[in-house]
Structures are given as structure tokens and as C-alpha cells.
Motif scaffolding. Structure first.
Motif, PDB file in Angstrom:
ATOM      1  N   ASN A 117     -45.182  11.014 -33.993  1.00 45.05           N
ATOM      2  CA  ASN A 117     -43.898  10.407 -33.264  1.00 45.05           C
ATOM      3  C   ASN A 117     -43.135  10.192 -34.622  1.00 45.05           C
ATOM      4  O   ASN A 117     -43.666   9.735 -35.619  1.00 45.05           O
ATOM      5  CB  ASN A 117     -44.124   9.307 -32.430  1.00 45.05           C
ATOM      6  CG  ASN A 117     -44.702   9.843 -31.173  1.00 45.05           C
ATOM      7  OD1 ASN A 117     -44.471  10.819 -30.585  1.00 45.05           O
ATOM      8  ND2 ASN A 117     -45.525   8.753 -30.405  1.00 45.05           N
ATOM      9  N   HIS A 119     -39.047   8.003 -35.571  1.00 44.31           N
ATOM     10  CA  HIS A 119     -37.987   7.529 -35.127  1.00 44.31           C
ATOM     11  C   HIS A 119     -36.949   7.355 -36.170  1.00 44.31           C
ATOM     12  O   HIS A 119     -37.426   6.815 -37.367  1.00 44.31           O
ATOM     13  CB  HIS A 119     -38.189   5.963 -34.689  1.00 44.31           C
ATOM     14  CG  HIS A 119     -36.931   5.257 -34.174  1.00 44.31           C
ATOM     15  ND1 HIS A 119     -36.320   5.670 -32.689  1.00 44.31           N
ATOM     16  CD2 HIS A 119     -36.573   4.301 -34.706  1.00 44.31           C
ATOM     17  CE1 HIS A 119     -35.496   4.648 -32.789  1.00 44.31           C
ATOM     18  NE2 HIS A 119     -35.241   3.780 -33.792  1.00 44.31           N
ATOM     19  N   ILE A 313     -38.562   9.965 -31.321  1.00 43.32           N
ATOM     20  CA  ILE A 313     -38.706   8.991 -30.181  1.00 43.32           C
ATOM     21  C   ILE A 313     -37.357   8.264 -30.369  1.00 43.32           C
ATOM     22  O   ILE A 313     -37.258   7.385 -31.383  1.00 43.32           O
ATOM     23  CB  ILE A 313     -39.772   7.847 -30.174  1.00 43.32           C
ATOM     24  CG1 ILE A 313     -40.922   8.493 -30.116  1.00 43.32           C
ATOM     25  CG2 ILE A 313     -39.793   6.977 -29.039  1.00 43.32           C
ATOM     26  CD1 ILE A 313     -41.425   9.458 -29.138  1.00 43.32           C
ATOM     27  N   ASP A 318     -40.113   1.972 -27.992  1.00 42.14           N
ATOM     28  CA  ASP A 318     -41.095   2.863 -27.388  1.00 42.14           C
ATOM     29  C   ASP A 318     -42.078   3.384 -28.816  1.00 42.14           C
ATOM     30  O   ASP A 318     -43.103   3.764 -28.616  1.00 42.14           O
ATOM     31  CB  ASP A 318     -40.667   4.097 -26.936  1.00 42.14           C
ATOM     32  CG  ASP A 318     -39.967   3.797 -25.575  1.00 42.14           C
ATOM     33  OD1 ASP A 318     -40.310   2.558 -24.870  1.00 42.14           O
ATOM     34  OD2 ASP A 318     -39.061   4.562 -24.933  1.00 42.14           O
ATOM     35  N   PHE A 319     -41.354   3.508 -29.810  1.00 42.81           N
ATOM     36  CA  PHE A 319     -41.787   4.147 -31.081  1.00 42.81           C
ATOM     37  C   PHE A 319     -42.888   3.073 -31.407  1.00 42.81           C
ATOM     38  O   PHE A 319     -44.187   3.266 -31.919  1.00 42.81           O
ATOM     39  CB  PHE A 319     -41.147   4.413 -32.160  1.00 42.81           C
ATOM     40  CG  PHE A 319     -41.564   4.700 -33.425  1.00 42.81           C
ATOM     41  CD1 PHE A 319     -42.121   5.956 -33.709  1.00 42.81           C
ATOM     42  CD2 PHE A 319     -41.578   3.684 -34.580  1.00 42.81           C
ATOM     43  CE1 PHE A 319     -42.704   6.174 -34.986  1.00 42.81           C
ATOM     44  CE2 PHE A 319     -42.342   4.041 -35.720  1.00 42.81           C
ATOM     45  CZ  PHE A 319     -42.769   5.413 -36.068  1.00 42.81           C
TER      46      PHE A 319
END
Length: 333
Positions: A117, A119, A313, A318-319
Motif C-alpha cells: 500500500n 499514500h 490508498i 485507511d493507510f
């Protein structure tokens, strides 16, 4: 009458000459100071790679944590990975800050879950998030928590140019927490010139008097504390807080009531506390040292996100939720 007049004029002339010399001399010294300051300000920014290795607790050498910094004038990349017996996990987290592009990229990869992931946000938004959100302190982490190990920081002393690390002169700075139960020693070098804005965004809670840290040592003062003082509860509360903040245990694994209160009613109090002191001193010990160091021109690969497909993300929370929140390794036992 002429002789006294000549003497007076001679004295005035001599005074003017001496004052002129003093003025020129002081002006020269002032210019010299200005030159020195200008040279100080014009020192080149550091460019290269610095790797710090951290060990925690009694078995810290088996569970090393390696953090690598790629630094240039307008960019910094920080990446953290497990070492030792946990290197097989191959989990890592990092952050790349580019002042010219007004960009911050945070990323995290977990090998076993095949999760990658990232961001991306602006520098302004990132600073705003740092002010309003609590960054997870698990390992690995995109940001550095070196200056959040103590519950609070109280400046004790600083010794300039106290030692040499990697040929750089380093200052020594000591901090205590509010209970005087913990102390942290920092060795940093002003000769490693890095833009302060970059440092502040990577090292959370960085004290104003600290430059790039090359060594950190967190120890307890538990063995120095009398048993009576421990029973009174000031240090007892610190132990509970340290278990959460430093050892990073999950709340469910921590007893809500400390065993020290039970020990205070036991006839084996002194023996138990002595054993406890030794155990705490050995297990609550976090040290970070330079393991690799190089001054060189960085490549695009050095300062880029690792290869592989990363999912963007879009939401910052959420990250953060994808990052490790608890500790791991023997220091959590």
C-alpha cells in the motif's frame, strides 16, 4: 606656552591613532566572525546514505531493526525493515519527501499477505496530518519514533563536540522522563547538514537542539531507585506506561494491576524488587547505532519507492490502519 600646547596636541593625536587602531581591529574581528558565519551557512548539504541499526531488550541482537536514510538537499527517503531472525518476514515501510515536487509518499509492504500500500499527499497536508493524527508506532514504520520513546522529554545537559562518529564531531545530549525513571542519550552532528524541514517531517518530536542523530541510547535508572520509592507508585506508573509506549505491547497483554503492589505486601519484597530491577534494566534498553555510512551522489533508484505494484490508498486513515500497530520480537515477551 608652546610646549604644553604641543604636548596636548600630541596626546590628542595619539588618542585618535589608538582609537582608530582599536576600531580597525574590532571591525576586522567582526568581519572575521561574519566570514565564519557565512562559511557555516554555506556548508554543502549532506548527500548520501546513512543506515541506523536498533536493538531492543535482552535479545535485541537477534531482532535488529534497520532503518536506512537516503538524503539530499531537497529530498529524503526513510525505509525501515526487520533484521535478525525476523528478516525472513521481509516487511518494510518507508516515506519519501520531495520539497521541490511538494510531494510525500508513504508506503508499506507485507510479504505474507502480499499487501503493498502507498499514500500520496502534499507537504502541507502531511504536516496537517502529523498535527492531528497519531502515527502508529509499530515496526516497521514510515516515520521515526526515536524521540517519542520516553513518555516525556526533560532536557538535562548537553556537551558540545563530545565524541567522533564516522569522522564527524558529535554533541552529547541527555534527557530524562518526568519520573526520572528513564534517560535517553543522543549523539548528533551539526556537520551533517540536512534541511530542518525534512528532519522535522521524518523524526517525530525532534528537539530543537538536535541535528541528525547518529546514536541513541535509552536506559532505565531503575536500579538506582530505592524500594520505598518504587512502592509509592511513581515509578510503578512509569513501568505500566513504558510497557505500552516503549515495548509497544497490545493493551490486552498488559495486566491492569501491577505486581508491585502485591510485592509490597510480601515478606520477600526486597528480593523480589531486586530481581525485578535487574530484569527491567536488561529488558528496557533500546540502543541505535550507525551500521552503514556513505557520502555519495544518489541515483533515482535510491530515492524512489521499491519495485513492485503498490495500491494507492486514497484515504490517510485507511493507510494508517494498514500499518503495524503493535510490537514484535523477543522484547515483547
Amino acid at each position: 606656552m608652546k610646549r604644553p600646547t604641543i604636548i596636548i596636541y600630541s596626546f590628542i593625536f595619539l588618542s585618535l591613532v589608538l582609537n582608530s587602531c582599536n576600531f580597525l581591529s574590532s571591525n576586522k574581528e567582526g568581519n572575521s566572525e561574519n566570514i565564519d558565519n557565512t562559511e557555516e551557512d554555506n556548508r554543502p548539504y549532506f548527500e548520501g546514505e546513512i543506515k541506523l541499526s536498533e536493538s531492543r531488550g535482552l535479545y535485541g541482537d537477534l531482532t535488529k531493526v534497520h532503518t536506512t536514510y537516503f538524503i539530499s538537499e531537497y529530498k529524503i527517503k526513510r525505509e525501515q525493515r526487520w533484521g535478525g531472525v525476523y528478516s525472513m518476514l521481509d516487511n518494510y515501510a518507508g516515506i519519501i519527501i520531495d520539497l521541490k515536487k511538494d510531494s510525500v509518499v508513504m508506503y508499506y509492504a507485507d510479504k505474507f499477505s502480499d499487501k503493498r500500500n502507498k499514500h500520496t499527499l502534499s507537504i502541507k497536508d502531511y504536516k496537517s496530518q502529523l498535527e492531528n493524527k497519531v502515527m502508529p508506532s509499530g515496526i516497521p514504520s514510515p516515520v521515526d519514533h526515536t524521540f517519542k520513546l520516553l513518555p516525556e522529554y526533560r532536557f538535562i545537559e548537553q556537551i558540545k563536540d563530545s565524541t567522533i562518529i564516522k569522522e564527524f564531531s558529535c554533541d552529547f545530549t541527555r534527557y530524562h522522563d518526568g519520573t526520572d525513571f528513564l534517560k535517553q542519550d543522543i549523539f548528533d552532528s551539526k556537520e551533517i547538514k540536512v534541511k530542518r524541514e525534512l528532519l522535522d517531517m521524518v523524526f517525530l518530536n525532534l528537539p530543537d537542539e538536535i541535528n541528525f542523530p547518529l546514536k541513541s541510547d535509552v536506559k532505565t535508572t531503575f536500579s538506582e531507585i530505592s524500594n520505598d520509592s518504587i512502592i509509592k507508585g511513581k515509578q510503578t506508573k512509569a513501568i505500566d506506561q513504558l510497557a505500552r509506549n516503549i515495548l509497544r505491547k497490545k493493551d490486552s497483554t498488559i495486566k491492569k494491576e501491577t505486581d508491585l503492589e502485591k510485592l509490597s505486601k510480601n515478606k520477600w519484597l526486597n528480593m523480589g524488587l531486586q530481581i525485578l530491577k535487574k530484569g527491567v534494566d536488561l529488558n528496557i534498553h533500546i540502543t541505535t547505532d550507525v551500521s552503514e555510512f556513505s557520502i555519495r551522489t544518489l541515483t533515482n533508484i535510491d530515492i524512489s519507492i521499491p519495485s513492485g505494484d503498490f495500491d494507492e490508498i486514497s484515504d490517510f486513515d485507511d493507510f494508517l490502519n494498514s500499518l503495524p500497530t503493535g510490537g514484535g520480537g523477543d522484547f515483547d515477551d
